[in-house]
Structures are given as C-alpha cells and as structure tokens.
Design an enzyme around this catalytic site. Sequence first.
Site, mmCIF file in Angstrom:
data_model
loop_
_atom_site.group_PDB
_atom_site.id
_atom_site.type_symbol
_atom_site.label_atom_id
_atom_site.label_comp_id
_atom_site.label_asym_id
_atom_site.label_seq_id
_atom_site.Cartn_x
_atom_site.Cartn_y
_atom_site.Cartn_z
ATOM 1 N N ARG A 144 8.614 3.100 15.471
ATOM 2 C CA ARG A 144 9.331 3.511 14.245
ATOM 3 C C ARG A 144 10.184 2.380 13.683
ATOM 4 N NH1 ARG A 144 9.565 9.616 14.511
ATOM 5 N NH2 ARG A 144 11.035 9.652 12.793
ATOM 6 N N TYR A 147 10.077 0.820 10.083
ATOM 7 C CA TYR A 147 10.724 1.632 9.039
ATOM 8 C C TYR A 147 12.239 1.601 9.209
ATOM 9 C CZ TYR A 147 11.601 5.774 6.099
ATOM 10 O OH TYR A 147 12.033 6.642 5.124
ATOM 11 N N VAL A 189 6.170 17.049 8.775
ATOM 12 C CA VAL A 189 6.101 18.362 9.406
ATOM 13 C C VAL A 189 5.942 19.499 8.391
ATOM 14 C CG1 VAL A 189 8.626 18.691 9.603
ATOM 15 C CG2 VAL A 189 7.079 19.738 11.255
ATOM 16 N N ASP A 275 10.861 9.906 18.963
ATOM 17 C CA ASP A 275 11.091 11.002 18.010
ATOM 18 C C ASP A 275 12.535 11.501 18.183
ATOM 19 O OD1 ASP A 275 8.912 13.024 16.518
ATOM 20 O OD2 ASP A 275 10.811 13.965 17.038
#
Length: 317
Positions: A144, A147, A189, A275
């Site tokens: 991640r 980003y 999601v 996450d």
Amino acid sequence: MHLTNRILITGGAGFIGSHLCDRLLERGDEVLCVDNFFTGARSNVEHLIGHTRFELMRHDVTFPLFVETDQIYNMACPASPVHYQFDPVQTTKTSVHGAINMLGLAKRTKARILQASTSEVYGDPNIHPQTEDYWGHVNPIGPRSCYDEGKRCAETLFFDYHRQHQLDIKVARIFNTYGPRMHPNDGRVVSNFIVQALKGEDITLYGDGEQTRSFCYVDDLVDGLIALMDSPEGVTGPINLGNPGEFTIKELAEQVIDLTGSTSNMVHKPLPQDDPRQRQPDISRAADQLNWAPKVALRDGLTRTIAYFDGLLTRMG
Ligand code: NAD
Ligand code: UDP
C-alpha cells in the site's frame, strides 16, 4: 452573486472528480477536466460534453501542464487498492510528480490549490478516531506504500510550497467515500458488495470482517471539498473529511444484503497485507473551520448507490 472561477480538476473524469465537475458547473464556474482515463471514464462526464463552460482534456499529470486557472482541485490518482497496486511506480509518480506539476502551475498562475489527500496517511492507526495532528503508522515498503507514501509526500510538497513560495493551499484528508459512478470492478468494498449482492454472487469478506471503516456519501464529500476550497486563506488544513459513522465490514455486508433483498452468502477471503484494522475520522476541525458535517446516513446513501448499480448492470446486460 457567485463570480465565475476558472477551475481545473485533475482526475475530473473519476468517481469523486466527476461529481465535483457537476457541482461547480451548476453554480456557474468554468471547469477544465483533465484526466488520463486510467481509472476514470468519459462516460462519467459525457452528460457535460457540449456544456459551454465545460472542457475535457486527456493529459497525464506526471507531465507539466500549461493552462490558465484560478483554482485547482488535484484529484488525479487511482484510489482503489486493486488499481493503485496495478502499477505502483506510476501511482507514486502520479502523487509526487503530479503534485509538483500542479503546484508549479499554481505558482505561475497564482491559483489556489487543493490536494485530495487521504486517511491512508494515518496508515493502520494507533489512535482512534484519527485527528489531524496524528502523524500516522504507515509501512514505507509494503504493497500500500505507493499510495500512502505518495500521498504523504504530496502533503509535504504542498506545505513546502506554502512556506517557501506562499502558495494558497488546502489539504483535505478524505476518508472512504462511496456513491454512484464508482467503478463496478474497482475492488473497493462498497462497489464490490453491491455488485455481488445484485448478481447473487458470494459477498467476499476479507479476514474476519471485524475491521472497521467510516463511509461518506459522495454528495457530502463534495460539499466538504468546496467548503474547504472556498474557506479563508489561513485555513490550509490538513482537514479530515468523512462520515464518523463507523461500521465493521460485516455490518456493511449485512446492510447491503438487507437493502438489495439478495440471497447472496457471505464468504471469507484472506485479509490483504497491511489492511488497516480501524478507521474513523474526527471531524471537529471541519465542523469548526468549515461549518461542515455530512448529512447522508449510510442506509440512505447505500440505497441511492444500489439504484445506480442496478441501472448500470441492467444496461450492461
Ligand atoms: P478514481 O480512481 O475514480 O478517480 C481518480 C481519477 O484520476 C481517474 O479519473 C483517473 O483516470 C485519474 N488519474 C489517475 N492517474 C492520473 C494521471 N497520472 N493523470 C491524470 N489523471 C489520472 O478515484 P476517486 O475515488 O474519485 O478518488 C479521487 C481522489 O480522491 C484521489 O486522489 C484519491 O486518492 C482521493 N481519495 C478518494 C477516497 C475514496 O474513498 N474515494 C478516499 C481518500 C482519498
Ligand atoms: N474488503 C472486503 N471485501 C471486499 C473488498 C474489501 O472485505 O470485497 C475490505 C478490505 O479488506 C478493507 C475494507 O473492506 O478492510 C475497505 O476496503 P477498500 O478497498 O474499499 O478501501 P480501503 O479503506 O482498504 O482503502
């Protein structure tokens, strides 16, 4: 009376950017929408083609741009983990080179510039809810990071241009936002669960589904972005923009199943690396400085979003 501004929106053909185009045109501004169509689509702004105050330009913000403008909303960057991890080097370039190019443009044109930053600058946060003075807990070398660190570096550039060149900056830290025009396959999601529920496919809960997110309806978010852009010069942010209503991912799945009347089952899939376990914005700064708070409850926003995807899936056959 509203004076017309010449407004540049990078990433204007994306999910949030296209709603921003709509709203600024509605109030009488001129909008130049710049996009390389990596995750955005012409279809998001096709209803604006032919509008006398709207212009669409294909351009990649990692290259310099020479236009005249009064205000810049720098929204360009893929936002879904699936998309930003597809070409991570390009993701970092979009955030960092994109920020440098747009800040350079703002410097030359003396434009006010707003950065679409993100709650991801807090990483997997150790404090809850997240306030703007929290420095974050971010893995600099994980999947991640392109980003998260790209967005963190963009914030650094914004504040350095502000201190060094007196640029009129605004930094919004956007929390999970949803609504019509999300990409049906972008892996986020809300879009995933709604599309799965409408198709009667399994609803994919990553991990135990107990991780939390706070979901903001796009109309509220756009109100917040415009309020921040139009705030007095001293208000630079960073300012959290999001809906503090916090839900587990399992609760979100249950609401989507309930609202769609779907027969889908929930299944568990592996939790992606890094996450975040929990996320909820503290929005007192936005309340104090912008007099802003979201108005749309999750259930109402989901109902509108489900109607959008229902129509889209019917048209796609
Ligand atoms: P999106 O993917 O729908 O929109 C991003 C847009 O930027 C797309 O139209 C894409 O084609 C364009 N783009 C990407 N790279 C580009 C480049 N190099 N040059 C020109 N255009 C480029 O995502 P979104 O949800 O609308 O997000 C918009 C902005 O808000 C992003 O900067 C994102 O990081 C930020 N944000 C969004 C959320 C959210 O929940 N939606 C949360 C936090 C931050
Ligand atoms: N998620 C999930 N199922 C999906 C897609 C996502 O359980 O089909 C989870 C994901 O692991 C994360 C949360 O939902 O915990 C939000 O994911 P999203 O990609 O929308 O945004 P993030 O906030 O992680 O950037």
